[in-house]
Structures are given as structure tokens and as C-alpha cells.
Scaffold this active site. Structure first.
Site, PDB file in Angstrom:
ATOM      1  N   TYR A 147      51.043  -1.072 -26.797  1.00 50.00           N
ATOM      2  CA  TYR A 147      50.630  -2.002 -27.739  1.00 50.00           C
ATOM      3  C   TYR A 147      51.777  -2.896 -28.354  1.00 50.00           C
ATOM      4  O   TYR A 147      52.012  -4.241 -28.584  1.00 50.00           O
ATOM      5  CB  TYR A 147      49.672  -0.965 -28.973  1.00 50.00           C
ATOM      6  CG  TYR A 147      48.937  -2.305 -30.091  1.00 50.00           C
ATOM      7  CD1 TYR A 147      48.076  -3.140 -29.786  1.00 50.00           C
ATOM      8  CD2 TYR A 147      49.618  -2.025 -31.162  1.00 50.00           C
ATOM      9  CE1 TYR A 147      47.645  -3.041 -31.188  1.00 50.00           C
ATOM     10  CE2 TYR A 147      48.423  -2.795 -31.737  1.00 50.00           C
ATOM     11  CZ  TYR A 147      47.541  -3.420 -31.576  1.00 50.00           C
ATOM     12  OH  TYR A 147      46.936  -3.792 -32.142  1.00 50.00           O
ATOM     13  N   ASP A 148      52.619  -2.416 -28.817  1.00 48.86           N
ATOM     14  CA  ASP A 148      53.778  -2.615 -29.421  1.00 48.86           C
ATOM     15  C   ASP A 148      54.443  -3.630 -29.188  1.00 48.86           C
ATOM     16  O   ASP A 148      54.798  -4.789 -29.624  1.00 48.86           O
ATOM     17  CB  ASP A 148      55.156  -1.938 -29.861  1.00 48.86           C
ATOM     18  CG  ASP A 148      54.478  -0.773 -31.422  1.00 48.86           C
ATOM     19  OD1 ASP A 148      52.751  -0.472 -31.300  1.00 48.86           O
ATOM     20  OD2 ASP A 148      55.212   0.302 -32.326  1.00 48.86           O
ATOM     21  N   GLY A 150      53.602  -4.808 -25.908  1.00 52.34           N
ATOM     22  CA  GLY A 150      52.795  -5.969 -25.607  1.00 52.34           C
ATOM     23  C   GLY A 150      52.474  -6.671 -26.333  1.00 52.34           C
ATOM     24  O   GLY A 150      52.519  -8.317 -25.999  1.00 52.34           O
ATOM     25  N   VAL A 189      42.402   5.529 -39.550  1.00 52.12           N
ATOM     26  CA  VAL A 189      42.738   6.348 -40.655  1.00 52.12           C
ATOM     27  C   VAL A 189      41.240   6.077 -42.035  1.00 52.12           C
ATOM     28  O   VAL A 189      40.872   6.696 -42.164  1.00 52.12           O
ATOM     29  CB  VAL A 189      44.113   6.740 -41.375  1.00 52.12           C
ATOM     30  CG1 VAL A 189      43.948   5.175 -42.542  1.00 52.12           C
ATOM     31  CG2 VAL A 189      43.721   7.131 -42.418  1.00 52.12           C
ATOM     32  N   ASN A 192      37.534   6.749 -40.493  1.00 49.77           N
ATOM     33  CA  ASN A 192      37.784   8.454 -39.593  1.00 49.77           C
ATOM     34  C   ASN A 192      38.008   9.679 -41.320  1.00 49.77           C
ATOM     35  O   ASN A 192      36.836   9.959 -41.326  1.00 49.77           O
ATOM     36  CB  ASN A 192      39.647   8.940 -39.431  1.00 49.77           C
ATOM     37  CG  ASN A 192      39.413   9.001 -38.107  1.00 49.77           C
ATOM     38  OD1 ASN A 192      38.673   8.733 -37.068  1.00 49.77           O
ATOM     39  ND2 ASN A 192      40.602   9.572 -37.679  1.00 49.77           N
ATOM     40  N   ARG A 213      50.262   3.095 -45.700  1.00 50.96           N
ATOM     41  CA  ARG A 213      50.330   1.940 -45.087  1.00 50.96           C
ATOM     42  C   ARG A 213      50.272   0.349 -46.756  1.00 50.96           C
ATOM     43  O   ARG A 213      49.302   1.240 -47.574  1.00 50.96           O
ATOM     44  CB  ARG A 213      49.043   1.747 -43.864  1.00 50.96           C
ATOM     45  CG  ARG A 213      49.297   3.057 -42.847  1.00 50.96           C
ATOM     46  CD  ARG A 213      50.518   2.212 -41.466  1.00 50.96           C
ATOM     47  NE  ARG A 213      50.249   2.666 -40.587  1.00 50.96           N
ATOM     48  CZ  ARG A 213      51.741   3.568 -40.548  1.00 50.96           C
ATOM     49  NH1 ARG A 213      52.513   4.024 -41.585  1.00 50.96           N
ATOM     50  NH2 ARG A 213      51.830   4.478 -39.052  1.00 50.96           N
TER      51      ARG A 213
HETATM   52  P1  NAD Z   1      38.648  -3.717 -32.248  1.00 53.92           P
HETATM   53  O1  NAD Z   1      38.935  -2.503 -31.257  1.00 53.92           O
HETATM   54  O2  NAD Z   1      37.519  -3.332 -33.040  1.00 53.92           O
HETATM   55  O3  NAD Z   1      38.100  -5.109 -31.667  1.00 53.92           O
HETATM   56  C1  NAD Z   1      39.317  -5.285 -29.928  1.00 53.92           C
HETATM   57  C2  NAD Z   1      37.862  -6.164 -29.209  1.00 53.92           C
HETATM   58  O4  NAD Z   1      38.913  -6.734 -28.173  1.00 53.92           O
HETATM   59  C3  NAD Z   1      37.282  -5.176 -28.915  1.00 53.92           C
HETATM   60  O5  NAD Z   1      35.555  -5.612 -29.407  1.00 53.92           O
HETATM   61  C4  NAD Z   1      37.481  -4.766 -26.618  1.00 53.92           C
HETATM   62  O6  NAD Z   1      36.371  -4.606 -27.312  1.00 53.92           O
HETATM   63  C5  NAD Z   1      37.981  -5.875 -27.106  1.00 53.92           C
HETATM   64  N1  NAD Z   1      38.989  -6.266 -25.403  1.00 53.92           N
HETATM   65  C6  NAD Z   1      39.480  -5.076 -24.982  1.00 53.92           C
HETATM   66  N2  NAD Z   1      40.024  -5.736 -24.452  1.00 53.92           N
HETATM   67  C7  NAD Z   1      39.440  -7.085 -23.972  1.00 53.92           C
HETATM   68  C8  NAD Z   1      39.814  -7.597 -22.189  1.00 53.92           C
HETATM   69  N3  NAD Z   1      40.546  -6.850 -21.920  1.00 53.92           N
HETATM   70  N4  NAD Z   1      38.950  -8.782 -22.199  1.00 53.92           N
HETATM   71  C9  NAD Z   1      37.490  -8.990 -23.354  1.00 53.92           C
HETATM   72  N5  NAD Z   1      37.766  -7.944 -23.983  1.00 53.92           N
HETATM   73  C10 NAD Z   1      38.618  -7.239 -24.647  1.00 53.92           C
HETATM   74  O7  NAD Z   1      40.141  -3.816 -32.662  1.00 53.92           O
HETATM   75  P2  NAD Z   1      39.819  -5.369 -34.141  1.00 53.92           P
HETATM   76  O8  NAD Z   1      40.516  -4.094 -35.389  1.00 53.92           O
HETATM   77  O9  NAD Z   1      38.618  -6.266 -34.284  1.00 53.92           O
HETATM   78  O10 NAD Z   1      41.258  -5.719 -34.101  1.00 53.92           O
HETATM   79  C11 NAD Z   1      40.846  -6.843 -33.477  1.00 53.92           C
HETATM   80  C12 NAD Z   1      42.509  -7.977 -32.891  1.00 53.92           C
HETATM   81  O11 NAD Z   1      42.924  -8.013 -34.097  1.00 53.92           O
HETATM   82  C13 NAD Z   1      43.322  -7.196 -31.437  1.00 53.92           C
HETATM   83  O12 NAD Z   1      44.138  -8.201 -31.570  1.00 53.92           O
HETATM   84  C14 NAD Z   1      44.027  -6.190 -32.827  1.00 53.92           C
HETATM   85  O13 NAD Z   1      45.119  -5.630 -31.931  1.00 53.92           O
HETATM   86  C15 NAD Z   1      44.319  -6.751 -33.935  1.00 53.92           C
HETATM   87  N6  NAD Z   1      45.263  -6.543 -35.064  1.00 53.92           N
HETATM   88  C16 NAD Z   1      43.699  -5.557 -35.766  1.00 53.92           C
HETATM   89  C17 NAD Z   1      44.232  -4.407 -36.816  1.00 53.92           C
HETATM   90  C18 NAD Z   1      43.589  -4.116 -37.680  1.00 53.92           C
HETATM   91  O14 NAD Z   1      44.105  -3.496 -38.725  1.00 53.92           O
HETATM   92  N7  NAD Z   1      42.096  -4.274 -37.400  1.00 53.92           N
HETATM   93  C19 NAD Z   1      45.663  -4.806 -37.524  1.00 53.92           C
HETATM   94  C20 NAD Z   1      46.893  -5.820 -36.260  1.00 53.92           C
HETATM   95  C21 NAD Z   1      46.412  -5.918 -35.411  1.00 53.92           C
HETATM   96  N1  UDP Z   2      46.199   9.288 -40.125  1.00 60.25           N
HETATM   97  C1  UDP Z   2      45.719  10.146 -40.303  1.00 60.25           C
HETATM   98  N2  UDP Z   2      44.977  10.421 -40.112  1.00 60.25           N
HETATM   99  C2  UDP Z   2      43.943  10.462 -39.095  1.00 60.25           C
HETATM  100  C3  UDP Z   2      44.142   9.151 -38.591  1.00 60.25           C
HETATM  101  C4  UDP Z   2      45.009   8.143 -38.855  1.00 60.25           C
HETATM  102  O1  UDP Z   2      46.584  10.563 -41.208  1.00 60.25           O
HETATM  103  O2  UDP Z   2      42.306  10.427 -38.928  1.00 60.25           O
HETATM  104  C5  UDP Z   2      47.571   8.301 -40.015  1.00 60.25           C
HETATM  105  C6  UDP Z   2      48.083   7.910 -39.103  1.00 60.25           C
HETATM  106  O3  UDP Z   2      48.693   8.431 -38.553  1.00 60.25           O
HETATM  107  C7  UDP Z   2      49.257   6.744 -40.045  1.00 60.25           C
HETATM  108  C8  UDP Z   2      48.444   6.159 -40.267  1.00 60.25           C
HETATM  109  O4  UDP Z   2      47.042   7.073 -41.070  1.00 60.25           O
HETATM  110  O5  UDP Z   2      50.114   7.266 -40.278  1.00 60.25           O
HETATM  111  C9  UDP Z   2      47.664   4.788 -40.159  1.00 60.25           C
HETATM  112  O6  UDP Z   2      47.371   5.622 -39.063  1.00 60.25           O
HETATM  113  P1  UDP Z   2      45.819   4.323 -38.057  1.00 60.25           P
HETATM  114  O7  UDP Z   2      45.717   4.615 -37.056  1.00 60.25           O
HETATM  115  O8  UDP Z   2      44.930   3.593 -39.225  1.00 60.25           O
HETATM  116  O9  UDP Z   2      47.000   2.800 -38.095  1.00 60.25           O
HETATM  117  P2  UDP Z   2      48.368   2.519 -37.616  1.00 60.25           P
HETATM  118  O10 UDP Z   2      49.374   1.535 -38.677  1.00 60.25           O
HETATM  119  O11 UDP Z   2      49.369   4.144 -37.489  1.00 60.25           O
HETATM  120  O12 UDP Z   2      48.602   1.775 -36.232  1.00 60.25           O
END
Ligand code: NAD
Ligand code: UDP
Length: 315
Positions: A147-148, A150, A189, A192, A213
Site C-alpha cells: 500500500y505505502d 504502491g 480502528v 472496530n 493518529r
Molecule cells: P474503501 O476500501 O472503503 O473504498 C475503496 C473502494 O475501491 C472500494 O469500494 C473497493 O471495492 C474499490 N476498489 C478497490 N480496488 C479496485 C479496483 N482495482 N478497481 C475498482 N475498484 C476498486 O476505502 P476508503 O476509505 O473509501 O478509501 C478510498 C481511497 O482513499 C483509497 O484510495 C484510500 O487509499 C484513500 N485513503 C483513505 C483513507 C481513509 O482514512 N479512509 C486514508 C488515506 C487514503
Molecule cells: N488499531 C487498534 N485496534 C484495532 C484496529 C487498529 O489498536 O482494532 C490500531 C492500529 O494498530 C493503528 C491504529 O489503530 O496503530 C490505526 O489503525 P487503522 O487500521 O485504522 O489505520 P492505519 O492508520 O494504521 O492505516
């Protein structure tokens, strides 16, 4: 007069994507939602399928897509560690091949494209708060690397399309965002803890809960995305998008217990590999260029999210 735009949202049925689709429809745009449902269900947008200006396509963005639109938001990618680590190869393919396909589309259409980048590009940061100028501290082959790295490669690809092909790119580095429409099994988190508290199950804290966070409520985040897209082509970012208020995970657990009135206990579990110890955005650039800052506090946002899960779980 408002001109109706045709907007493509990849990952549109996910947590952030579904909120973005709703906001774009509210602002009188045509929305084309593309998703392969890897980490979401159709349920998030099912009610929109009867909307005359909404279209849903099941499609994997690692395969090229030919559509005619005016703007692209590239959100497709699993965001929760349990989801992106389930199939790490597919995560990298989505970040890199998926981004390349969307950039080719933006190049042909000569349209703006927003990339949902992430605070994960900073890895386990040695600077706090994180400014956009910080290059990060990422393990290139650990369990979070798919992910990171990517997302880091995606940023490199976006800037390469901007330099070489003048595609108007907009890179937003999103920090932990939460709110209604998160899946109860999403694994992140906030969802959850709330689901565990409402079910009177132990709250699973990974490690000692001293890692920090900064949590942004979803409405604030979507507002930031929309403002960024509306800026002119010279503003590429990267721009941090998040709430600068920083909390330990233990503090978060205590707030959830307080607001739900739950009698759940805390269950300390092992800390997963490469888990960042701290996270807090410096949002000076967002304030300066977008006139944006979050307005919803963690307490307020948690109460709204708890109420959503209470309705969903019937508790
Ligand atoms: P999410 O998992 O709820 O949504 C991601 C969506 O992308 C899902 O509906 C999934 O089915 C779809 N998807 C995955 N791979 C795909 C593919 N190859 N083709 C088409 N669809 C695909 O996650 P989210 O929290 O809504 O995150 C959305 C975006 O924001 C992501 O790119 C994520 O990396 C980024 N982001 C989110 C957060 C957050 O805290 N929510 C933080 C940082 C970055
Ligand atoms: N975490 C936790 N309990 C959970 C889920 C996550 O303590 O049930 C912690 C996780 O180890 C991280 C932080 O909460 O330190 C945020 O996790 P999350 O998966 O929400 O996002 P991240 O910022 O790590 O991508």
C-alpha cells in the site's frame, strides 16, 4: 448558471467514494461510479442507482476504461490494512496499473484528475507533524509496503504525467478519515472500536495504545476534495488533508467507551509490523490554497458515527 459536469469516481462504492458521489449529485453533477467491489458492497450506493444522474459500473481499474467525463477522482484501492494486505499483489496493481489507466484516460480527455494518496507515504514518520516536504520513512518490503509503496509509486506516476504530458493532476494525502458508511468489518480502528463497544465485546488495542493518529470526519474530508478539484490547473499538490488534532489509540478507546456507555473491557493484542507510531498532518497548505480546515471535532464526529452504527446494528 451551473454547468452539469460528468464526474468519474473510481472506488465510488467505498466509504469515501460513496460520500463523494452523494456530494457531487447534490451539486447537480452527473456521476459515473466505477467499482469492482473488492472492499465494499453495492449497498453503499444501492439507493443511488435509481437517481437519474447516477450510473454504476462494475469494473476493475487495472483494466483500461474508455468513458467520456469532465473530471476524475481516483479513489479505487482498499484502504484498511486487513483488506490491502489480503491480496498485496492486487493492491500494488490497483495503485500502479489502475492509476496509469486513469491517467491515460485523463490525458486523452485533457481533464483534471484527483488522486487519493495517503499519509502512509510518510511511513513511520521521524517528523511530527508531517509536512508535504517530508519524504517519509517507509519499509519497502514490509507488510504495509504494498500500500505505502504502491501509493508512493502512484504519486510518482501522477507527477510524471503532469511533467511529460501536462495532465492536470491533484494529489491529496488523506489522513485517517472515519464516519458513517464505514463497513462494520472494515477493520480500521474507529469502526472496530465502535462496533466492539456497541456489541459489549472487548476493544482490541494493538500494542500499548500509545501510538497516535489524527482523525478527520468524512464530511470535512469530502469538502476538502471538492475545493481542491475546483482550483486551477497549476495547483497539483501534494496537499495534506486531515484533522491536525492528535490522539493516542488508548484515548480513542476511552472516548468510544464514554460515548457509547459500554462496559466493554480492553483486550491488548500484539502490534502489527511497521505500525506507525505517530501521525499528525500539518495542514498549512490546505488552509492557504483551499481556505480549508476541519470543523468537526473528534467528539462530535464520534457521536455521529456511533449513532450510525447503532441504527445499523439495531442496538
Ligand atoms: P474503501 O476500501 O472503503 O473504498 C475503496 C473502494 O475501491 C472500494 O469500494 C473497493 O471495492 C474499490 N476498489 C478497490 N480496488 C479496485 C479496483 N482495482 N478497481 C475498482 N475498484 C476498486 O476505502 P476508503 O476509505 O473509501 O478509501 C478510498 C481511497 O482513499 C483509497 O484510495 C484510500 O487509499 C484513500 N485513503 C483513505 C483513507 C481513509 O482514512 N479512509 C486514508 C488515506 C487514503
Ligand atoms: N488499531 C487498534 N485496534 C484495532 C484496529 C487498529 O489498536 O482494532 C490500531 C492500529 O494498530 C493503528 C491504529 O489503530 O496503530 C490505526 O489503525 P487503522 O487500521 O485504522 O489505520 P492505519 O492508520 O494504521 O492505516
Amino acid at each position: 448558471m451551473h454547468q452539469r459536469k460528468r464526474v468519474l469516481v473510481t472506488g465510488g462504492s467505498g466509504f469515501l467514494g460513496s460520500h463523494l458521489c452523494r456530494r457531487l449529485l447534490k451539486e447537480n453533477n452527473d456521476v459515473l461510479c466505477v467499482d469492482n467491489f473488492f472492499s465494499s458492497a453495492r449497498d453503499n450506493v444501492l439507493d443511488l442507482t435509481s437517481h437519474p444522474h447516477f450510473e454504476l459500473i462494475r469494473h476493475d481499474i487495472t483494466i483500461p476504461l474508455q468513458v467520456e467525463v469532465d473530471e476524475i477522482y481516483n479513489l479505487a484501492c482498499p484502504a484498511s490494512p486487513i483488506h490491502y494486505q489480503y491480496d498485496p499483489v492486487q493492491t500494488i496493481r490497483t495503485c500502479v496499473l489502475g492509476s496509469a489507466n486513469m491517467l491515460e484516460l485523463a490525458r486523452r480527455l485533457r481533464c483534471k484528475i484527483f488522486q487519493a494518496s495517503t499519509s502512509e507515504v510518510y511511513g513511520d514518520p521521524e517528523e511530527n507533524p508531517q509536512r508535504e516536504s517530508y519524504w517519509g520513512h517507509v519499509n519497502p518490503n514490509g507488510i504495509r509496503a504494498c500500500y505505502d509503496e504502491g501509493k508512493r509509486c502512484a504519486e510518482a506516476l501522477f507527477f510524471s504525467y503532469w511533467r511529460e504530458h501536462h495532465v492536470p493532476v491533484k494529489i491529496g494525502r488523506i489522513f485517517n478519515t472515519y464516519g458513517p458508511s464505514m463497513h462494520p468489518n472494515d477493520g480500521r480502528v474507529v469502526s472496530n472500536f465502535i462496533v466492539q463497544a456497541l456489541r459489549q465485546e472487548p476493544l482490541t488495542i494493538y500494542g500499548e495504545g500509545s501510538q497516535t493518529r489524527s482523525f478527520c470526519y468524512v464530511d470535512d474530508l469530502i469538502d476538502c476534495m471538492i475545493r481542491f478539484m475546483a482550483t486551477d490547473e497549476s495547483l497539483t499538490g501534494p496537499i495534506n488533508m486531515g484533522n491536525p488534532d492528535e490522539f493516542t489509540i488508548l484515548e480513542l478507546a476511552q472516548k468510544v467507551l464514554q460515548f457509547t456507555g459500554s462496559s466493554s473491557v480492553i483486550d491488548y493484542r500484539p502490534l502489527p509490523g511497521d505500525d506507525p507510531k505517530q501521525r499528525r498532518p500539518d495542514i498549512s497548505l490546505a488552509k492557504q490554497h483551499l481556505g480549508w480546515q476541519p470543523i468537526i471535532s473528534l467528539d462530535e464526529g464520534l457521536k455521529k458515527t456511533i449513532s450510525y452504527f447503532q441504527d445499523m446494528l439495531g442496538v
